[in-house]
Design an enzyme around this catalytic site. Structure first.
Site, PDB file in Angstrom:
ATOM      1  CD1 TRP A 152     -10.679  12.846 -29.393  1.00 28.24           C
ATOM      2  CD2 TRP A 152     -12.351  14.259 -29.768  1.00 28.24           C
ATOM      3  NE1 TRP A 152     -11.613  12.175 -30.146  1.00 28.24           N
ATOM      4  CE2 TRP A 152     -12.652  13.017 -30.395  1.00 28.24           C
ATOM      5  CE3 TRP A 152     -13.262  15.303 -29.887  1.00 28.24           C
ATOM      6  CZ2 TRP A 152     -13.824  12.801 -31.102  1.00 28.24           C
ATOM      7  CZ3 TRP A 152     -14.429  15.080 -30.600  1.00 28.24           C
ATOM      8  CH2 TRP A 152     -14.705  13.845 -31.201  1.00 28.24           C
ATOM      9  CG  ASP A 153     -12.871  10.671 -25.668  1.00 29.59           C
ATOM     10  OD1 ASP A 153     -12.250  10.994 -26.695  1.00 29.59           O
ATOM     11  OD2 ASP A 153     -13.182   9.502 -25.408  1.00 29.59           O
ATOM     12  CD  GLU A 202     -10.928   7.198 -33.724  1.00 30.78           C
ATOM     13  OE1 GLU A 202     -11.072   5.962 -33.593  1.00 30.78           O
ATOM     14  OE2 GLU A 202     -10.826   7.977 -32.758  1.00 30.78           O
ATOM     15  CE  LYS A 230     -14.054   3.739 -34.019  1.00 28.76           C
ATOM     16  NZ  LYS A 230     -12.641   3.720 -33.579  1.00 28.76           N
ATOM     17  CD  GLN A 231     -15.366   8.725 -33.514  1.00 28.23           C
ATOM     18  OE1 GLN A 231     -14.843   7.629 -33.436  1.00 28.23           O
ATOM     19  NE2 GLN A 231     -15.056   9.720 -32.693  1.00 28.23           N
TER      20      GLN A 231
END
Length: 786
Positions: free
Chosen positions: A364-365, A491, A595-596
C-alpha cells in the site's frame, strides 16, 4: 563540504559524493548510487564487480516463484510467493594492467571518488590506482539508465596510463546466474529458488557484443540482455567477442602509452515478456540496442539531462537554512522518480529497483505515499501505476471470492497480482489497501483534472473496492456501519474492530465511488451499478462507525484500544527496538504501543473528519505511544505535527524521513531505498509545512515554517498548470509559472492567480502544548532557530 566523521557522503546541493571508498558502507552506497528508470534497475556496484555487498540488476516485475512455508496451513493461505531475481549483469567491465587485475583490494588506491549527479542522472567514478607491479592508471567511468529509452543503460569507461606504457585488457561482460551472497536465512527453499534461477535459451556473439536470452524455471518468464561497444584509443586495438550459455564477453586489447586513453562505450538493452517468443525477445533487445547506438553516448546524456531539466523545473524543493536536508530531499525525490518513471503498467515496489528487499514486492506504500508525489510531479507515471492496479483486477476479484466477499480484494504484497504474504493478519485482513487505491485515484483525478482517466480506469477500481466494503462491513442494531476484524496500518495491532483509519478511508472510498458512478451512469451500468447500489454505498458511508473515547476525548485507534494497558517504555532496553524482533506479537497486540502512524495517518489523509481540537488531542495522545519501528511513520508524524502547531517537531521528523537512507538511520539501507519514506518527505514539506490539501473544490494551503529555515519553496502540477509556492518566516508567495489563471485558498482566503505572483502574510501560530514521545524514542533534534 567534507562529510562529518562517520558520514559516508559529502553535503552538496545537487550531487551525492563519496569522496573516498568506504568498504564498510558498501551495501549502503550500492543502494544510494543505484540507477533506475522504473523498468531497469542497476545497483551501484563497482564496474569490475568485486568487491561488492550485493550484485544487483533488476527488471520490474521479473520474478521467480518460490514455496511459502507454513508451520500450520489454513484456508486462503497463498501457496507460493514471488521473488524478484537478479537478472543478467551487464555492468561488469574488468580491467587488466600488464596482467594485473584491477582490484582495489590489492596494490595502492591513490584516489577514489563516486558522484551521483541528480540533474544529469548519472553515476560517475574516478579512480587512480597503482598496481602491485607499480603501474599507475586512472580510470573514469560514467553510467546511466535512460529515462527516455526505456530498455537502455550505458557506460562510458576510460583508462589512462600515467607513468609507463602498459598492455591493457578490458573485458566487458554479460553474466547470468552470477554468484550471490546467501540470503535465504533458515529457509533453504528461498535460496534454492534464487540459485541458478535462469536457464539459457540462446547465446550469440557478434563483432563487438553479445546477446543472451534466458527464462525462469517456474514463472516461465523470458528475459533478453544484449550489449554492444564503441571503442576509441591508440592504433592497434584488437576486439573479440564470444558467448556461452551464461556469459557474453567482449575483450578489448591494446598497448597504451602515458597520457593516452582507451575509451569504451558500452550500450546495454534489456527486455522481458511472459508471452513473446524467443525470436521476438531477441529482436526486441537488439532493436533497442540499435536505437541506442544511433543516438550515441552524447545523445543519451543530452536526452537524460533534458528529461531531468523538465522534471526538476516542477519537482525541485528549495530549502534555505539546512544544506544536509536540502541534499536529502532532492535525493529522495530523485529515487521516487526512478522507481516509477518508466514502470509503465507494472508495479512500483517498496524498494524500487535498488535491491531485493521485501522480495521486490509492492504494498500500500505505493498508493498512499509514492503516488501522492507522482500525481503532482510526474502524473503519467502515477496514471500507469493505477492502470497496473486495474490490470490485476481479475485476480483481486478471485481473491475476494476466495475470502467469501464481493468486489475486489487487492493483494497486501505482490509483484504480478497474486497475494504473496504468508502472514495472514496482513495478507488477509489489511483491507485498507483497497481504500488506499481508491484514494490515489481520487487524488490523481483532482490533481490532473483527467476525467477520461476517471472514466476508463478509476471507475472500475472504485466500483470494485466499494463493493468490497459493502460486503465486508455490516449495519449493527443501532444502524451504524461496522467493519470488524481488520488490520490497520499499525502492525503492532491486528484483527481489530472499527479501525478508525480503515473506516474513514472506506467511507471516502464509498462516497467517491457513488459520486463517480453517478457522473458516468452508462459506464457504471455496464459494470452492473444501479441507483440502489449507489444509495447503499452512500448509506454505509454516512453511518460509518467512528469510535471516540468520551473519557479521554480522543479517537481510539480501533474499538477499545485506549482501554489496553500501555506498554512499559521505560523498562524497554534501547537495543530491543524494533520491538517485533524481541517481543511476541501476542504481547504487542494487547498493549498500547504503535509501530507506525495509524490514527495520525488518518488525520493526515482525512483532516476533514476531525476538529482542530480533536487533532491536537489525538496527536498528543498517540505521540506518547508511537515508537516508529517503521520508516513509514516519521513523514506522517511530520505532517500532523506541522498542522497542529508543533512546527519544530515536524522539522525533526521531516529530517528523519528524508535522511533515512543518506544517513542509513535504520541500519538496513543495504536492503534497498525506503521509497515510501523518500516520498513521504515530499509530503511532509507540501502537506505539512505547506499545509496543502486538495479536493473537488481545488487547492488550499496553510503554510508554516520551522525557525531554522529562512525559505522553503516547492513546485507542483495542477490540472495542466505549473505552480511554485515559496514560504518565508513572514509570508507565502504563490506563483503561476505556466498555464491558465486559477484560484486557490490561503488559510481559507481566496487567492486568484494569473500573471503576477500573489503574496500573503503568515498568521502568528498559537501556542502548542508540548508533546512527549515514548522513553528513548524521540526524534533526533535538529538545530532550531531562535
Amino acid at each position: 563540504m567534507k562529510p562529518d566523521a562517520g558520514r559516508t557522503f559529502a553535503i552538496e546541493p545537487w550531487v551525492v559524493r563519496e569522496p573516498t571508498l568506504d568498504m564498510a558502507a558498501m551495501g549502503q552506497t550500492e543502494t544510494v548510487f543505484a540507477l533506475s528508470n522504473g523498468h531497469i534497475g542497476l545497483r551501484g556496484n563497482l564496474d569490475e564487480g568485486d568487491p561488492h555487498h550485493l550484485p544487483g540488476t533488476y527488471l520490474n516485475s521479473f520474478y521467480e516463484i518460490r514455496p511459502l512455508p507454513y508451520a500450520e496451513g489454513g484456508y486462503g493461505y497463498p501457496e507460493s510467493g514471488q521473488t524478484i531475481i537478479n537478472v543478467t549483469n551487464g555492468k561488469l567491465i574488468r580491467l587488466l594492467v600488464d596482467d594485473e587485475p584491477f582490484d582495489l583490494r590489492y596494490g595502492k588506491l591513490r584516489r577514489h571518488e563516486r558522484v551521483l549527479d541528480l540533474r544529469a542522472g548519472t553515476l560517475t567514478r574516478e579512480v587512480e590506482w597503482e598496481s602491485p607491479a607499480g603501474r599507475v592508471v586512472r580510470v573514469r567511468s560514467k553510467r546511466l539508465v535512460s529515462l527516455t529509452q526505456r530498455a537502455i543503460a550505458a557506460i562510458c569507461y576510460e583508462v589512462e596510463v600515467v607513468d609507463e606504457p602498459a598492455l591493457l585488457v578490458v573485458q566487458s561482460e554479460l553474466v547470468a546466474n552470477e554468484q550471490l551472497p546467501t540470503r535465504g536465512g533458515d529457509d533453504p527453499r528461498l535460496e534454492a529458488a534464487l540459485t541458478n534461477a535462469l536457464q539459457s535459451e540462446l547465446f550469440r556473439a557478434d563483432e563487438a557484443g553479445a546477446t543472451l536470452v534466458h527464462s525462469t524455471r517456474k514463472s516461465q518468464l523470458r528475459v533478453g540482455a544484449a550489449m554492444d561497444h564503441e571503442v576509441h584509443g591508440p592504433d592497434g586495438i584488437k576486439i573479440t567477442s564470444d558467448a556461452t550459455e551464461d556469459t557474453g564477453s567482449t575483450t578489448i586489447i591494446g598497448r597504451v602509452k602515458p597520457g593516452e586513453t582507451l575509451r569504451v562505450v558500452k550500450y546495454l538493452s534489456y527486455g522481458w515478456s511472459s508471452r513473446r517468443s524467443l525470436p521476438a525477445v531477441y529482436d526486441q533487445v537488439r532493436a533497442a540496442l540499435a536505437a541506442a547506438r544511433y543516438t550515441g553516448w552524447d545523445g543519451l546524456l543530452r536526452e537524460q539531462e533534458e528529461y531531468l531539466d523538465d522534471f526538476w523545473e516542477t519537482a525541485d524543493v528549495e530549502i534555505e537554512g539546512d544544506a544536509e536536508l536540502q541534499q536529502a530531499v532532492r535525493l529522495a525525490t530523485f529515487h521516487v522518480l526512478q522507481a516509477g518513471a518508466r514502470a509503465e503498467r507494472r508495479c512500483i515496489s517498496a524498494k524500487g529497483l535498488t535491491a531485493d528487499g521485501y522480495d521486490g514486492h509492492t504494498f500500500w506504500d505505493t498508493e498512499t505515499f509514492c503516488l501522492q508525489v507522482l500525481s503532482f510531479l510526474a502524473p503519467d507515471a502515477a496514471a500507469d501505476a493505477l492502470r497496473w492496479r486495474q490490470s490485476i483486477l481479475p485476480k483481486a476479484f478471485e481473491r475476494a471470492e476466495q475470502l467469501g466477499l464481493k468486489g475486489a480484494a487487492f493483494p497486501w504484497r505482490t509483484i504480478r497480482g497474486e497475494e504473496c504474504s504468508g502472514y495472514w493478519p496482513a495478507g488477509t485482513a489489511a483491507f485498507h489497501l483497497n481504500a488506499d487505491i481508491a484514494d490515489a485515484v481520487r487524488r490523481h483525478v483532482a490533481a490532473t483534472g483527467d476525467t477520461q482517466f476517471e472514466l476508463e480506469v478509476g471507475l472500475e477500481l472504485l466500483v470494485g473496492t466499494a463493493r468490497l466494503w459493502r460486503s465486508l462491513g455490516h449495519h449493527d442494531s443501532k444502524g451504524e456501519f461496522r467493519i470488524d476484524g481488520v488490520t490497520g496500518p499499525d502492525e503492532y495491532s491486528a484483527i481489530v474492530d472499527n479501525n478508525v483509519y480503515t473506516n474513514l478511508m472506506a467511507q471516502l472510498n464509498l462516497r467517491y465511488a457513488a459520486e463517480v458512478a453517478a457522473k458516468h451512469p452508462r459506464s457504471a451500468a455496464r459494470l452492473g451499478v444501479n441507483s440502489e447500489e449507489m444509495a447503499s454505498w452512500r448509506d454505509a458511508a454516512n453511518s460509518m462507525r467512528i469510535p471516540y473515547d468520551e473519557d479521554l476525548k480522543v479517537h481510539p485507534q480501533s474499538e477499545g484500544f485506549t482501554k489496553h494497558k500501555i506498554w512499559d517504555f521505560e523498562s524497554t532496553p534501547a537495543d530491543t527496538y524494533p520491538l517485533l524482533l524481541h517481543y511476541p506479537y501476542f504481547d504487542l497486540y494487547r498493549k498500547q504501543v504503535i509501530k507506525q502512524a495509524d490514527l495520525v495517518l488518518a488525520m493526515q489523509l482525512r483532516p476533514d473528519a476531525f476538529t482542530p481540537e480533536q487533532m491536537r488531542r489525538n496527536f498528543a495522545y498517540y505521540e506518547a505511544i508511537t515508537v516508529r519501528d517503521s520508516s513509514l511513520s516519521a513523514c506522517s508524524q511530520a505532517v500532523v505535527a506541522a498542522r497542529t502547531g508543533h512546527v519544530e517537531l515536524a522539522y525533526d521528523y521531516l529530517a528523519e524521513a528524508a535522511l533515512v537512507d543518506l544517513n542509513d538511520l535504520q541500519g538496513n539501507t543495504d536492503h534497498g531505498m525506503h521509497i515510501a519514506s523518500s516520498a513521504g518527505s515530499w509530503a511532509a514539506i507540501t502537506t505539512g509545512f505547506g499545509g496543502m490539501t486538495c479536493d473537488q473544490t481545488g487547492l488550499a494551503f496553510s503554510p508554516v515554517l520551522p525557525s531554522a529555515l529562512s525559505k522553503l519553496s516547492f513546485g507542483l502540477r495542477w490540472q495542466g498548470r505549473l505552480l511554485r509556492i515559496t514560504i518565508t518566516q513572514d509570508e507565502a508567495e504563490y506563483r503561476l509559472v505556466s498555464g491558465p489563471p486559477m484560484r486557490l485558498r490561503h488559510y481559507e482566503e481566496p487567492v486568484a492567480l494569473a500573471d503576477e505572483p500573489e503574496i500573503r502574510p503568515l498568521p502568528e501560530l498559537p501556542f502548542a502544548e508540548p508533546v512527549e514521545q515514548p522513553y528513548g524514542r524521540a526524534p533526533r533534534q535538529r538545530q532550531h532557530g531562535n
